[in-house]
Design an enzyme around this catalytic site. Structure first.
Site, PDB file in Angstrom:
ATOM      1  N   ASP A  44      44.169  32.257  38.044  1.00 32.42           N
ATOM      2  CA  ASP A  44      43.655  33.683  38.448  1.00 32.42           C
ATOM      3  C   ASP A  44      44.373  34.684  38.281  1.00 32.42           C
ATOM      4  O   ASP A  44      45.157  35.281  39.166  1.00 32.42           O
ATOM      5  CB  ASP A  44      43.367  32.756  39.772  1.00 32.42           C
ATOM      6  N   ASP A  45      44.260  35.915  37.945  1.00 28.45           N
ATOM      7  CA  ASP A  45      44.385  36.899  37.772  1.00 28.45           C
ATOM      8  C   ASP A  45      45.710  36.697  37.518  1.00 28.45           C
ATOM      9  O   ASP A  45      46.775  38.068  38.460  1.00 28.45           O
ATOM     10  CB  ASP A  45      44.161  38.158  39.120  1.00 28.45           C
ATOM     11  N   CYS A  82      37.532  36.634  35.342  1.00 31.69           N
ATOM     12  CA  CYS A  82      37.050  35.165  35.729  1.00 31.69           C
ATOM     13  C   CYS A  82      36.072  34.623  34.993  1.00 31.69           C
ATOM     14  O   CYS A  82      36.466  33.392  34.675  1.00 31.69           O
ATOM     15  CB  CYS A  82      36.779  35.009  37.187  1.00 31.69           C
ATOM     16  N   ARG A  86      36.394  31.092  32.287  1.00 31.36           N
ATOM     17  CA  ARG A  86      36.014  30.023  32.886  1.00 31.36           C
ATOM     18  C   ARG A  86      34.864  29.273  31.743  1.00 31.36           C
ATOM     19  O   ARG A  86      34.928  27.809  31.550  1.00 31.36           O
ATOM     20  CB  ARG A  86      35.275  30.071  34.206  1.00 31.36           C
ATOM     21  N   LYS A 144      39.461  26.282  41.132  1.00 31.48           N
ATOM     22  CA  LYS A 144      37.994  27.169  41.494  1.00 31.48           C
ATOM     23  C   LYS A 144      37.181  26.464  40.203  1.00 31.48           C
ATOM     24  O   LYS A 144      38.269  26.470  38.619  1.00 31.48           O
ATOM     25  CB  LYS A 144      38.787  28.463  41.400  1.00 31.48           C
ATOM     26  N   HIS A 146      33.925  28.496  39.572  1.00 32.74           N
ATOM     27  CA  HIS A 146      33.006  30.117  39.632  1.00 32.74           C
ATOM     28  C   HIS A 146      32.314  29.740  38.559  1.00 32.74           C
ATOM     29  O   HIS A 146      32.775  31.170  37.647  1.00 32.74           O
ATOM     30  CB  HIS A 146      34.369  30.570  39.515  1.00 32.74           C
ATOM     31  N   HIS A 231      44.985  35.473  42.959  1.00 31.18           N
ATOM     32  CA  HIS A 231      44.100  36.125  42.874  1.00 31.18           C
ATOM     33  C   HIS A 231      43.792  36.948  44.400  1.00 31.18           C
ATOM     34  O   HIS A 231      44.341  36.003  45.342  1.00 31.18           O
ATOM     35  CB  HIS A 231      42.779  35.203  43.019  1.00 31.18           C
ATOM     36  N   ASP A 335      43.559  33.741  33.468  1.00 32.17           N
ATOM     37  CA  ASP A 335      42.000  34.080  33.642  1.00 32.17           C
ATOM     38  C   ASP A 335      42.112  35.191  32.826  1.00 32.17           C
ATOM     39  O   ASP A 335      40.615  36.038  32.199  1.00 32.17           O
ATOM     40  CB  ASP A 335      41.173  33.620  34.310  1.00 32.17           C
ATOM     41  N   ASN A 336      43.029  36.068  32.846  1.00 27.03           N
ATOM     42  CA  ASN A 336      42.296  37.695  32.962  1.00 27.03           C
ATOM     43  C   ASN A 336      44.310  37.968  32.594  1.00 27.03           C
ATOM     44  O   ASN A 336      45.430  37.211  33.644  1.00 27.03           O
ATOM     45  CB  ASN A 336      41.511  38.514  33.098  1.00 27.03           C
ATOM     46  N   LYS A 382      42.956  43.412  33.898  1.00 25.25           N
ATOM     47  CA  LYS A 382      41.620  42.552  34.017  1.00 25.25           C
ATOM     48  C   LYS A 382      40.849  43.897  33.778  1.00 25.25           C
ATOM     49  O   LYS A 382      40.110  44.813  34.510  1.00 25.25           O
ATOM     50  CB  LYS A 382      41.713  42.434  35.100  1.00 25.25           C
TER      51      LYS A 382
END
Length: 541
Positions: A44-45, A82, A86, A144, A146, A231, A335-336, A382
């Site tokens: 994540d991130d 995010c 997903r 996660k 989300h 994240h 994710d980004n 992001k």
């Protein structure tokens, strides 16, 4: 000046050929329906250059080993944020098609609308878990989710997973989640014990679920392991933080230069490629106190990534101990791009790392200046669909499937998240259901089997917060919201620095028309964007 009409004709011909049944090589045919175990790891991130194999100084030996023993993709795309990432990963569709064109609604704040921006996963789609479960796989998830918090119909167990442990909503505290961002097992909230740490806990529970699957029989398993790290809040363990403290005292431009040198040495970055510049202030213009705090925030971020790597090592070691490593596909991605949401200079410092607030998402944040450096050699971060926001590291390891001659090589063909659905269907012998929108992806199995031909000759499209793009072979049209469209030839300008809009006006208009046709068909809000946070602010008035 390029001959645009000839280019368009050739590309159209290639598109027509792509619609025909693809050639299946002997290796490709052997891998189809081979039913390996499948693990998808999503972090994540994390920025494009944050792994050792992508140029980083952060120590990631276990993840780097996936690259050495598998395939390293150089042009793999996410959705820039995010939730849309997903949604695309889990369904094989555009996020707008499944109700998450922007973000999922915050816990306890339903938007009260239906359609492409409703803020939760709709019923007109399937999931990786549902497809693989129907093919006889055991379906496991930790981490996660989300994809919708308030409607339990959207939760993992209701969307194809048999076992789940993790956080239904977005960001959580790594040490002690709290409030409406707690931990769930199955459909029930659970407490976290003393000494709990999210990255470790998600891995340990994944190993527990695989062990239970092994005891239950010989069916293959599918594991979706979705780390919340790195994240914000950047809750690094103190020992991981201390490992990197002081290593960023030379600043962001020095970091970028060192990473670019490693990228060139590995062949990831071509010698002729011009890296995107850093737009922040000179490091020397900051005072000692500022530089020290910024070194600490970057060290916290590095510590979170180091912890991910430790846990990937733990997971692979477990697979080796059970003899499952040979026939398990592991796909690893982010994710980004790195996250700029902490303001220009981030927030928090060493004191907050050593004594983090608990049961809250307050804490250390990376900030824009470091985020820009972490995505080197690309522009943006992001939220955006320039390369720095939407191009992710992507690794595939599969000892039984990847030819020995291909292991440790880079895959330079374009692929994106929606391809994972098509790929797992291919390797698992699964069937995509009828009565819902067609999967938007193409199987990556030819690339995994060692072929070096494009799997995509059709245009690929993006939209998030009004930021938009279309990629058609080596051409990319991209824009920031309310800014002019830019046109790049990525074969010669991968870092999007030389806008060819003036030289190629016809191609630019053709790609704009393609994007607008796609956006209209898909329900994208344009020219005025939909932004969930703006919508909620007006709704509450």
């Amino acid at each position: 000046m390029r001959l645009n009409f000839l280019l368009s004709i050739l590309l159209a011909c290639f598109q027509g050929l792509a619609s025909l049944p693809r050639h299946v090589s002997a290796a490709d045919s052997k891998l189809s329906d081979s039913r390996p175990n499948i693990i998808v790891v999503l972090v994540d991130d994390m920025g494009y250059s944050d792994l050792g194999c992508y140029g980083s100084e952060i120590e990631t030996p276990h993840i780097d080993k996936l690259a050495r023993q598998g395939l390293q993709f150089t042009q793999f795309y996410n959705q820039g944020r995010c939730c849309p990432t997903r949604a695309a990963l889990m369904t094989g569709l555009q996020p707008h098609q499944v109700g998450i064109g922007h973000m999922t609604a915050p816990p306890g704040q339903p938007l009260g609308i239906d359609g492409p921006y409703q803020g939760y996963l709709n019923d007109n789609c399937t999931t990786l878990a549902a497809v693989l479960k129907s093919a006889g796989y055991r379906t496991l998830m930790t981490g996660k989710w989300h994809l919708g918090a308030d409607r339990q119909e959207c939760w993992p167990l209701q969307r194809g997973f048999e076992q789940y442990y993790g956080c239904i909503s977005g960001a959580i505290n790594y040490f002690k989640p709290g409030g409406n961002r707690g931990i769930v097992e199955g459909n029930e909230p659970v407490d976290t014990p003393a000494g709990w740490y999210a990255t470790d806990a998600f891995t340990d529970k994944a190993i527990e679920y695989i062990s239970q699957s092994n005891e239950a029989g010989d069916s293959p398993f599918f594991l979706y392991l979705a780390y919340n790290a790195p994240h914000w809040p950047l809750n690094a363990k103190v020992k991981d933080f201390e490992k990197y403290r002081g290593k960023y005292s030379a600043g962001w431009r020095a970091l970028m230069k060192a990473r670019q040198e490693r990228q060139r040495a590995s062949g990831l970055l071509a010698d002729a490629t011009e890296p995107a510049p850093h737009h922040g202030p000179k490091w020397e213009s900051l005072n000692d106190k500022q530089r020290d705090r910024l070194d600490a925030t970057m060290a916290a971020y590095a510590g979170c990534i180091d912890s991910i790597d430790q846990n990937i090592g733990k997971l692979v070691e477990f697979l080796e101990s059970t003899g499952q490593d040979e026939n398990t596909v592991i796909m690893f991605m982010s994710d980004n791009g790195a996250c700029q949401e902490g303001g220009k200079f981030g927030s928090g410092g060493e004191a907050m790392v050593r004594n983090p607030p608990l049961a809250t998402t307050d804490g250390v944040r990376l900030g824009l200046q470091w985020a820009e450096a972490c995505n080197t050699p690309f522009r943006k971060y992001k939220h955006f669909v320039h390369e720095g926001g939407a191009c992710t590291p992507m690794l595939v390891q599969w000892p039984a499937g990847i030819p020995a001659s291909s292991r440790g090589t880079m895959v330079r063909q374009t692929a994106y998240l929606q391809d994972i659905m098509a790929t797992v269907i291919d390797v698992a012998g699964a069937t995509y259901p009828t009565g819902i929108p067609a999967c938007q992806g193409k199987s990556m199995l030819p690339l995994i089997a060692g072929e070096d031909s494009p799997i995509h000759t059709e245009p690929l499209f993006w939209e998030h917060e009004g930021n938009a793009a279309v990629r058609w072979n080596d051409w990319k049209l991209v824009r920031e919201y309310e800014q002019p469209w830019e046109l790049y030839d990525l074969a010669h300008d991968r870092t999007e620095l030389h806008d060819l809009s003036g030289e190629e006006p016809q191609l630019r208009q053709e790609l704009i028309a393609k994007w607008e046709a796609w956006a209209t068909e898909t329900g994208v809000a344009f020219p005025e964007r939909f932004n969930m946070y703006e919508f909620l602010k007006h709704k509450d008035k």
